[in-house]
Write a protein that holds these residues in place. Sequence first.
Motif, PDB file in Angstrom:
ATOM      1  N   GLU A   1      -3.834   8.345   0.909  1.00 34.51           N
ATOM      2  CA  GLU A   1      -3.737   8.127   2.345  1.00 34.51           C
ATOM      3  C   GLU A   1      -4.478   9.252   3.061  1.00 34.51           C
ATOM      4  O   GLU A   1      -4.155  10.427   2.880  1.00 34.51           O
ATOM      5  CB  GLU A   1      -2.279   8.101   2.806  1.00 34.51           C
ATOM      6  CG  GLU A   1      -2.129   7.974   4.321  1.00 34.51           C
ATOM      7  CD  GLU A   1      -0.683   7.858   4.772  1.00 34.51           C
ATOM      8  OE1 GLU A   1      -0.435   7.874   5.995  1.00 34.51           O
ATOM      9  OE2 GLU A   1       0.212   7.756   3.897  1.00 34.51           O
TER      10      GLU A   1
ATOM     11  N   LYS B   1      -4.306   2.245  10.373  1.00 30.41           N
ATOM     12  CA  LYS B   1      -3.225   2.240  11.361  1.00 30.41           C
ATOM     13  C   LYS B   1      -3.325   3.400  12.348  1.00 30.41           C
ATOM     14  O   LYS B   1      -3.489   4.559  11.946  1.00 30.41           O
ATOM     15  CB  LYS B   1      -1.868   2.292  10.644  1.00 30.41           C
ATOM     16  CG  LYS B   1      -0.666   2.174  11.574  1.00 30.41           C
ATOM     17  CD  LYS B   1       0.648   2.170  10.787  1.00 30.41           C
ATOM     18  CE  LYS B   1       1.841   2.023  11.718  1.00 30.41           C
ATOM     19  NZ  LYS B   1       3.123   2.058  10.987  1.00 30.41           N
TER      20      LYS B   1
ATOM     21  N   LEU C   1      -4.574  -0.331   4.408  1.00 35.78           N
ATOM     22  CA  LEU C   1      -3.946  -0.239   5.727  1.00 35.78           C
ATOM     23  C   LEU C   1      -4.747   0.710   6.596  1.00 35.78           C
ATOM     24  O   LEU C   1      -4.997   1.864   6.218  1.00 35.78           O
ATOM     25  CB  LEU C   1      -2.509   0.273   5.593  1.00 35.78           C
ATOM     26  CG  LEU C   1      -1.794   0.596   6.924  1.00 35.78           C
ATOM     27  CD1 LEU C   1      -1.576  -0.675   7.751  1.00 35.78           C
ATOM     28  CD2 LEU C   1      -0.468   1.300   6.666  1.00 35.78           C
TER      29      LEU C   1
ATOM     30  N   ARG D   1      -4.686   3.991   2.391  1.00 33.81           N
ATOM     31  CA  ARG D   1      -4.258   4.045   3.788  1.00 33.81           C
ATOM     32  C   ARG D   1      -5.141   5.034   4.555  1.00 33.81           C
ATOM     33  O   ARG D   1      -5.442   6.118   4.047  1.00 33.81           O
ATOM     34  CB  ARG D   1      -2.808   4.505   3.908  1.00 33.81           C
ATOM     35  CG  ARG D   1      -1.779   3.504   3.421  1.00 33.81           C
ATOM     36  CD  ARG D   1      -0.369   4.038   3.612  1.00 33.81           C
ATOM     37  NE  ARG D   1       0.613   3.004   3.281  1.00 33.81           N
ATOM     38  CZ  ARG D   1       1.680   2.721   4.022  1.00 33.81           C
ATOM     39  NH1 ARG D   1       1.901   3.389   5.147  1.00 33.81           N
ATOM     40  NH2 ARG D   1       2.525   1.774   3.667  1.00 33.81           N
TER      41      ARG D   1
ATOM     42  N   HIS E   1      -4.658  10.883   6.310  1.00 31.31           N
ATOM     43  CA  HIS E   1      -3.812  10.920   7.505  1.00 31.31           C
ATOM     44  C   HIS E   1      -4.466  11.810   8.553  1.00 31.31           C
ATOM     45  O   HIS E   1      -4.462  13.042   8.435  1.00 31.31           O
ATOM     46  CB  HIS E   1      -2.416  11.434   7.169  1.00 31.31           C
ATOM     47  CG  HIS E   1      -1.492  11.384   8.350  1.00 31.31           C
ATOM     48  ND1 HIS E   1      -0.967  10.207   8.841  1.00 31.31           N
ATOM     49  CD2 HIS E   1      -1.018  12.375   9.159  1.00 31.31           C
ATOM     50  CE1 HIS E   1      -0.207  10.463   9.892  1.00 31.31           C
ATOM     51  NE2 HIS E   1      -0.219  11.780  10.111  1.00 31.31           N
TER      52      HIS E   1
ATOM     53  N   ALA F   1       0.831  -1.216   0.000  1.00 41.94           N
ATOM     54  CA  ALA F   1       0.000   0.000   0.000  1.00 41.94           C
ATOM     55  C   ALA F   1       0.865   1.265   0.000  1.00 41.94           C
ATOM     56  O   ALA F   1       0.692   2.161   0.837  1.00 41.94           O
ATOM     57  CB  ALA F   1      -0.964  -0.001   1.194  1.00 41.94           C
TER      58      ALA F   1
ATOM     59  N   THR G   1      -4.560   6.534   8.345  1.00 42.65           N
ATOM     60  CA  THR G   1      -3.525   6.465   9.370  1.00 42.65           C
ATOM     61  C   THR G   1      -3.597   7.682  10.298  1.00 42.65           C
ATOM     62  O   THR G   1      -4.361   8.617  10.067  1.00 42.65           O
ATOM     63  CB  THR G   1      -2.133   6.421   8.727  1.00 42.65           C
ATOM     64  OG1 THR G   1      -1.918   7.655   8.026  1.00 42.65           O
ATOM     65  CG2 THR G   1      -1.986   5.260   7.769  1.00 42.65           C
TER      66      THR G   1
ATOM     67  N   LYS H   1      -1.049  12.042   0.066  1.00 44.07           N
ATOM     68  CA  LYS H   1      -1.496  12.032   1.460  1.00 44.07           C
ATOM     69  C   LYS H   1      -2.371  13.254   1.718  1.00 44.07           C
ATOM     70  O   LYS H   1      -1.952  14.387   1.454  1.00 44.07           O
ATOM     71  CB  LYS H   1      -0.304  12.025   2.408  1.00 44.07           C
ATOM     72  CG  LYS H   1      -0.668  12.044   3.886  1.00 44.07           C
ATOM     73  CD  LYS H   1       0.545  12.220   4.793  1.00 44.07           C
ATOM     74  CE  LYS H   1       1.402  10.967   4.821  1.00 44.07           C
ATOM     75  NZ  LYS H   1       2.494  11.092   5.849  1.00 44.07           N
TER      76      LYS H   1
END
Length: 634
Positions: free
Chosen positions: A104, A212, A210, A150, A106, A44, A152, A84
């Motif tokens: 992602e 996380k 993912l 992702r 974040h 990923a 995260t 991101k």
Amino acid sequence: MKRLSIAILLFSLLLSCSQKQAQKAHKSELVKHLESIFHNDDFAVIPDKSFNVADFGAIADGKTLATEAIQQTIDAAAEAGGGKVIFPAGTYLSGALFVKSNVELHIGEGVIIQAIQNNDYYPRKWTRIAGIEMEWPAALINVYDEKNVRITGKGVIDGNGKYWWDKFWGAPKYSGGMWGEYKDKGIRWAVDYDCERVRPVVIWKSEDVLLKDFTVERAGFWTISLTYSTRVHVYGLVVRNNIGGHGPSSDGIDTDSSKDVLVENCDIDCNDDNLCIKAGKDADGLRVNRPAENIVYRNCITRAGHGLITLGSETSGGMRNIEVYGLKAMGTNIGIRFKSAKVRGGVIENIHFHDIKMENVANPFHFELNWYPEYSYCTIPDDIPEEEIKDRWRVLSQRVVPEEKGIPEFRNIKLSDIKVTKAKRAFYANAYPERPIHHISWENVSVEAEESGQLSYASNWTMNDVVLKTATGQPITLIDCNNIQQPELIKTNSHPIQEETNRTLEEQFQAINRNGDVVIIPVNPTETKALTNGDSTLYSKEFSLYILRQEDATLHFYEPLGDGFYYSEVEVITSQNGNLIQVKGQKDHDYTLFVNRATKPKSIYGADNWNYQENTRQAIIEVKGKNFSIQIDD
């Protein structure tokens, strides 16, 4: 000395290396397979570009709706080939967000994405809810038909769920809501599908995802749903759903008919199954026929909730090749839990639970394959008009043909290296004569419990180095079982304290009220058991309440709701110097109140019947219900 020190250091390094190699050598092929996917720098991978939501107009004041600005940021990252999405610290009020491939999201420390409490901001999507495919509001954070994603960061996803909790069972809790309405109509099973509640995070038909480090709070419904997805890694999540109340069906992490999933290092506090694996329900689940497979849950902690690790109740597509280890349960109501029903079907096999610790878990091993009949067996009452019947009700009530296809089968399951302390009932299993729970192996298991438990319809269970410690030293009760080995039995107390069931009610009252300061004592006549504050009891249609003194007091006790191990609270309150008595619960009972009064009251309001006994100086009050108030006028 230097040479000796160097030699010791070298020996320590060699020992450490050899231990790591030994640990690696002992890993199963499944674990090694998943680690080769997820513990890999190529998993990923997101392009090294950042997109700030503030640049697209997102305001972090917790009041201004930021959905459009955040979604524009996500879309811009996706259109640029990936990157991101980042947030300045603050609270972002939002409706449904859809994370795209190669992006992602974040959620950094100090960032909160909070769900707006309005279903209009969550477009309806085709999904699966509690085992049935149907339309339902989108989640707060969605990954739908995407790849390489992702989510995260050390921030918070706030489900803001009390709005949906109250919608389900009313405010205050258990006062009505859709749950009360549907229960009164005889369709308790339908409310979970009609009371639309927003989930915090949904991964649907996606690959290489993912999740996380983030925290999820106050989920309106299931917290993390992984459905029809492949190669999903969940790492280091914290779930805190019991903030400001307890929501219905606030599962922690659910893997639903997905493949190649690793869930690790998570910490779950919720009000339903903490860690769960599912595979579809009844005729619709058998139609989809998609298993949950190649799954590892490891190194997690569970706190409040109804299942350290649960398989089911949706089992129709089957489950296989699952390993669960390194878990610790602290006060979770049930530990390792199987649940299904006689219309669910599915084969559950090749499962290994090991290296697990449970403390203050009432029911460490609870396998109920006739789970929650009021919910599991869906029949539309004849008195409901045809025009009121929803399409999903027809799906839910569709019969499984032939009927034997609906009988689930649990087999080839291993439990090893497990330690249980401070349990109530050690073992419980209930299956079917046609398909017992069979070929279950236990090895190096230690259980300390109040009672041994009971197995019904089980066969071919082996127990090697299994120790069961109870006050009585009695074996597990076996009903219609075949070839079941008993554990080594150790009696922990040669002179156990006299059990409550052997005492008369008068003796129990004397023990409870020895200092003369008790006001309220509930009594379950089914068990002939007097209860104190915080006690749990079996369900009984009839119940007695003894109000000993005219004082203000509050007492809580707990009784099973539905599946027998989901306990609901009953609260008894006396106020106005004992003249107002309130009962708040979730199950209907025929209550009899024995209220000590020096003289006969002038009137009692809220009772179905009442009378005054001069010889005992008691007002005896009868009332049916689950929530009611009794006003006594002197």
